[in-house]
Structures are given as C-alpha cells and as structure tokens.
Design an enzyme around this catalytic site. Structure first.
Site, mmCIF file in Angstrom:
data_model
loop_
_atom_site.group_PDB
_atom_site.id
_atom_site.type_symbol
_atom_site.label_atom_id
_atom_site.label_comp_id
_atom_site.label_asym_id
_atom_site.label_seq_id
_atom_site.Cartn_x
_atom_site.Cartn_y
_atom_site.Cartn_z
ATOM 1 N N GLU A 112 0.403 -1.164 -0.067
ATOM 2 C CA GLU A 112 -0.213 -0.222 -0.068
ATOM 3 C C GLU A 112 0.413 1.494 0.430
ATOM 4 O O GLU A 112 1.851 0.800 0.612
ATOM 5 C CB GLU A 112 -0.603 -0.066 1.341
ATOM 6 C CG GLU A 112 -2.015 -1.100 1.684
ATOM 7 C CD GLU A 112 -2.841 -1.584 2.492
ATOM 8 O OE1 GLU A 112 -3.088 -0.083 3.385
ATOM 9 O OE2 GLU A 112 -3.748 -1.922 2.384
ATOM 10 N N HIS A 228 -8.550 9.976 4.212
ATOM 11 C CA HIS A 228 -7.993 8.766 3.687
ATOM 12 C C HIS A 228 -8.305 9.367 2.060
ATOM 13 O O HIS A 228 -8.767 10.888 1.503
ATOM 14 C CB HIS A 228 -8.715 7.536 3.907
ATOM 15 C CG HIS A 228 -8.106 6.864 3.207
ATOM 16 N ND1 HIS A 228 -8.382 6.482 1.713
ATOM 17 C CD2 HIS A 228 -7.920 4.799 3.410
ATOM 18 C CE1 HIS A 228 -8.039 5.403 1.804
ATOM 19 N NE2 HIS A 228 -7.910 4.619 2.490
ATOM 20 N N ARG A 269 -0.115 8.518 2.299
ATOM 21 C CA ARG A 269 -1.595 9.017 2.548
ATOM 22 C C ARG A 269 -2.036 10.480 2.110
ATOM 23 O O ARG A 269 -2.248 11.351 1.725
ATOM 24 C CB ARG A 269 -2.469 8.965 3.610
ATOM 25 C CG ARG A 269 -2.805 6.978 3.381
ATOM 26 C CD ARG A 269 -3.711 6.329 4.587
ATOM 27 N NE ARG A 269 -3.647 5.252 4.316
ATOM 28 C CZ ARG A 269 -4.332 3.976 5.389
ATOM 29 N NH1 ARG A 269 -4.731 4.325 6.536
ATOM 30 N NH2 ARG A 269 -4.614 2.978 5.060
ATOM 31 N N HIS A 330 -10.708 9.559 8.246
ATOM 32 C CA HIS A 330 -10.321 8.519 8.365
ATOM 33 C C HIS A 330 -9.732 7.428 9.287
ATOM 34 O O HIS A 330 -10.485 6.697 10.246
ATOM 35 C CB HIS A 330 -9.645 7.817 7.009
ATOM 36 C CG HIS A 330 -9.236 6.484 7.039
ATOM 37 N ND1 HIS A 330 -10.261 5.706 7.325
ATOM 38 C CD2 HIS A 330 -8.109 5.353 7.073
ATOM 39 C CE1 HIS A 330 -9.680 3.953 6.795
ATOM 40 N NE2 HIS A 330 -8.156 4.391 6.710
ATOM 41 N N ARG A 365 -0.250 8.352 10.170
ATOM 42 C CA ARG A 365 -0.479 6.387 10.478
ATOM 43 C C ARG A 365 -0.010 5.626 8.874
ATOM 44 O O ARG A 365 -0.384 6.367 7.580
ATOM 45 C CB ARG A 365 -1.359 5.701 10.967
ATOM 46 C CG ARG A 365 -1.752 4.426 10.596
ATOM 47 C CD ARG A 365 -2.922 3.944 11.365
ATOM 48 N NE ARG A 365 -4.567 4.120 10.421
ATOM 49 C CZ ARG A 365 -4.411 3.909 9.393
ATOM 50 N NH1 ARG A 365 -3.826 2.473 9.294
ATOM 51 N NH2 ARG A 365 -5.829 3.696 8.616
#
Length: 433
Positions: A112, A228, A269, A330, A365
């Site tokens: 990811e 997000h 992100r 998110h 994160r």
C-alpha cells in the site's frame, strides 16, 4: 454498589476484544460497546495488517513508518510494533484467521501507499471483518467475560488520580448505571462521528478522549487527524465508503477530469490527499477518478469483491469505467496518552487502539499499521493488568461514588453532545484556531 467487575473494557473492536483475550481467566470482565459489536471501525478495515517480512525488512519497515509519521513517531513504540508483528500474525492464525496465501501455501503479501515493499497480510478486501469476527468468536467462549452491547459510557468514576469504573447508559432502557471495576480499559475507537464526511461509523465520536480531557487525563496530538485519499464520491451522504489503499498498491491509478494521471499513487496518505485536493481545485471538480482497469480482472474479483459489489450498487462497473473518489476523514493518530502497556496518566485506567496515543503513528499513520498496533498494545495491556492485578478498595470506591452528582447524567443525549464540543474545541485549540 450497583455492579462490580475486575475489569471493564469499553469498546468491542480488535483492541477491546484482544485485551479481553489476554486478561486472566479468573477475572470478572465486562465488555461494553456503544452500539452493536459490528459497529466498530475494526470491521471496516479493508486493506490488511502489516507483518515484518524478515530481519532484512526491519530497517525499511521502520523507515517507512517514520517517514509516513513525519518522524514524530515514538521510536520505541515503532520498534516494539514491528518486531512483535510476526507473533501477532501467528496468534491470529491460531484463532483461525484466513489470510490469503500463495500457491506454495505461504502467506501472501500486498503493498500500500508509503510502503517500500509488499508486507501486508490480507483477507480479500475485508481483513478487519475477518479478524474481528474471529476475535469475537473466541471472546464469546470465555465464561468470565460478559458482553453488553448498546451500552454507552458517559463518564469515568475517578478521584485523586485514580479510576474506579464508569458511569454508563443502557441505551434501550435509558437507565444510567454506576459500574465499578479495579481496572478500566478504554478501547472506544476513533472520532469520525464529529466530522461531516468520514469513513467511520457515525456513533464513534471520540467520547473516551473527551472524557479524558474533562477529567484531567493527559491527551496528545488531538489535531493529528488522517484524511484517507480515496473514498467513493456520492451525493447520498452518510458514512463514506472506503476504496482501499491496496487497490492502488496493486496498480490502480488516479486521473484528473481529462483522465490524465497526475500523481504517484503510492506516496503516504497525506501526500496523496494533498495532491488530490490540489487537482480538484485546479479542475474545479468535486472528485477525481480512480482507474482499476489497470489491474487484472481476476485479481480484482478475488482481492476486492466488496469494493466491486459496492461500486456496482452505486452504478459503477469497475471493469468498464473509472470511479469517482474524494478524500474523507479516516483515522485519529492522537488520543489519550498511553505507554507501551496501555497505561494512562490516571491510575487503573488504560487506553488502547485508536482511542490512545502511544506515538507509534506519529503525525500520519502508515497504511495497515492500525490493526497491528491495536492488537499488539491491547495484548500488552491485558497482560500488564493481569501481571500486576491489585483489587481496588471497595470502601474507597463507594465513597467516591457517593460524591457523584448524578444530576449531571440526567440528560445523556445533551451530555454526549457536550463531549463532542469538548473534543472539537481541543482540536481547534491544538490547531491554533
């Protein structure tokens, strides 16, 4: 005294459930959740859970986590999480979690945004649901654990830096209870319910963090809120549907209004979010496009069946067209200050999962670290309580309870709204607004 337990756990996501599983079996435990157990964000986690891929992977995994967190992470927490990840995954396998596997039977790993290599274990595009379901099945077998859904925490019972339990509302009856315990574990999730657009369930409004602020328990970085990059754009409102980071990890690309690629989709992100926001402003649009047709159709059907189905319900065929995506709130990286065993600054009060801030995520994160972090530090909290258990003074608890002004809880709905305002104010002040 109305009800007495050894441990109260507030929250039935992976953190609350794993804490329960690692507490001694001779302790009487109450596990409450604000709604139905499946109304936790743990159930919604799509992408997966990180696992160290060998000693040679440690430095890059550590660097990826620190880079995503803008180096504001607690290095000790990051090290603990990464080095413990194989044991966490092994524990899940023992519970029957069905992770995807390669042809030779080894665990499959996807990638990811923000990761320098494939290191994410997954179950289709509903990893969180798979893990949480297995955990719940295990907890339900424990005779020492009472699970109470539709019970809302209104406050903690505390005095002189010590926690004696909680004040809670039985949602159906409207009855307000004083519930006492030797230890209380706050695992009540994130704060998305205070935002207009969020991937979180609406009932997750950061109550635990707000109560901590109200009662003088230290909190950190309450303005560290992750957006997000890719949720499905919809005019319907309500909870935003997440389009997993793994989709881009497997090769999907982001396109502008002219269907031209405009960014590197595998950046962290916050970077991708900023690029999308900038592009929408430039194009004068409410969304950008995500093209999944760059991924083999069989892989999409196998890995992302939930996303395919939901997009179809909204009128989009991911095999024939691009889908509109937009950023939404998110994840919460801030929270109640806790150490690596979940201890807060209040005696007998622990905090784990998204509710807490142990510094592992820093300012942003890294994808698929959340399930891992929640599981590990909840396990450590359960073991710490069990290894150092000391029953509270019942007479002292009764004295504190008698000092409570129950009139404060006569209008629970108004009280819960006030907790939202406490949290919103704290976030604004942290932002300097």
């Amino acid at each position: 005294m109305e009800k007495v337990y050894d441990v109260i756990i507030v929250g039935a996501g992976v953190a609350g459930l794993n804490a329960a599983l690692h507490l001694p079996r001779d302790k009487k435990i109450l596990l409450i959740c604000k709604g139905k157990p499946e109304k936790s964000d743990s159930y919604l986690a799509q992408g997966g859970i990180c696992r160290l891929q060998g000693e040679e992977d440690y430095e890059s995994y550590f660097a990826d986590t620190m880079r995503a967190g803008h180096s504001e992470n607690n290095p000790a927490a990051v090290e603990c999480m990464i080095k413990s990840s194989p044991e966490v995954i092994d524990g899940l396998l023992e519970l029957g979690v069905d992770f995807a596997r390669n042809a030779d039977g080894t665990l499959a790993a996807t990638r990811e945004g923000g990761h320098s290599r494939n290191r994410i274990c997954f179950h289709k595009d509903c990893t969180g649901k798979e893990i949480t379901t297995r955990l719940m099945q295990s907890v339900e077998k424990l005779k020492n654990v009472e699970i109470a859904p539709e019970v809302t925490m209104l406050d903690i019972i505390s005095d002189n830096g010590e926690c004696f339990g909680i004040v809670a509302l039985e949602n159906a009856s409207g009855k307000v209870l004083k519930i006492f315990s030797s230890y209380t574990v706050l695992a009540c999730g994130g704060i998305g319910g205070i935002y207009e657009h969020s991937t979180n369930f609406r009932l997750l409004t950061g109550d635990g963090v707000a109560i901590a602020i109200k009662r003088g328990v230290a909190v950190d970085n309450v303005n560290y809120v992750q957006i997000h990059p890719t949720t499905l754009y919809s005019e319907k409102g309500g909870r935003s549907f997440l389009i997993s980071e793994s989709v881009r990890g497997e090769g999907a690309v982001l396109l502008d209004k002219n269907f031209k690629r405009f960014t590197d989709e595998l950046q962290p992100r916050d970077v991708v979010t900023a690029e999308i926001t900038k592009q929408m402003k430039k194009d004068g649009t409410k969304h950008v496009w995500l093209d999944m047709r760059t991924i083999d159709e069989a892989e999409v059907r196998e890995h992302f069946p939930g996303i395919v189905e939901h997009c179809a319900s909204e009128g989009y065929d991911v095999f024939k067209e691009c889908i509109p995506v937009v950023p939404a709130q998110h994840y919460f990286m801030g929270g109640i200050r806790s150490d690596l065993d979940g201890k807060t600054t209040m005696n007998r009060l622990y905090a784990v999962g998204e509710t807490c801030c142990n510094g592992v995520h820093g300012a942003n994160r890294l994808a698929s670290n959340s399930l891992l972090e929640s599981l590990l530090f909840a396990e450590r909290a359960g073991k710490d309580i069990g290894g150092n258990f000391k029953a509270f003074d019942k007479l002292g608890a009764e004295y504190v309870a008698n000092k409570l002004d129950m009139q404060e809880y006569s209008d629970p709905e108004k009280l819960l709204e006030s907790l939202k305002e406490i949290l919103k104010k704290a976030i604004k002040e942290a932002d300097g607004v």
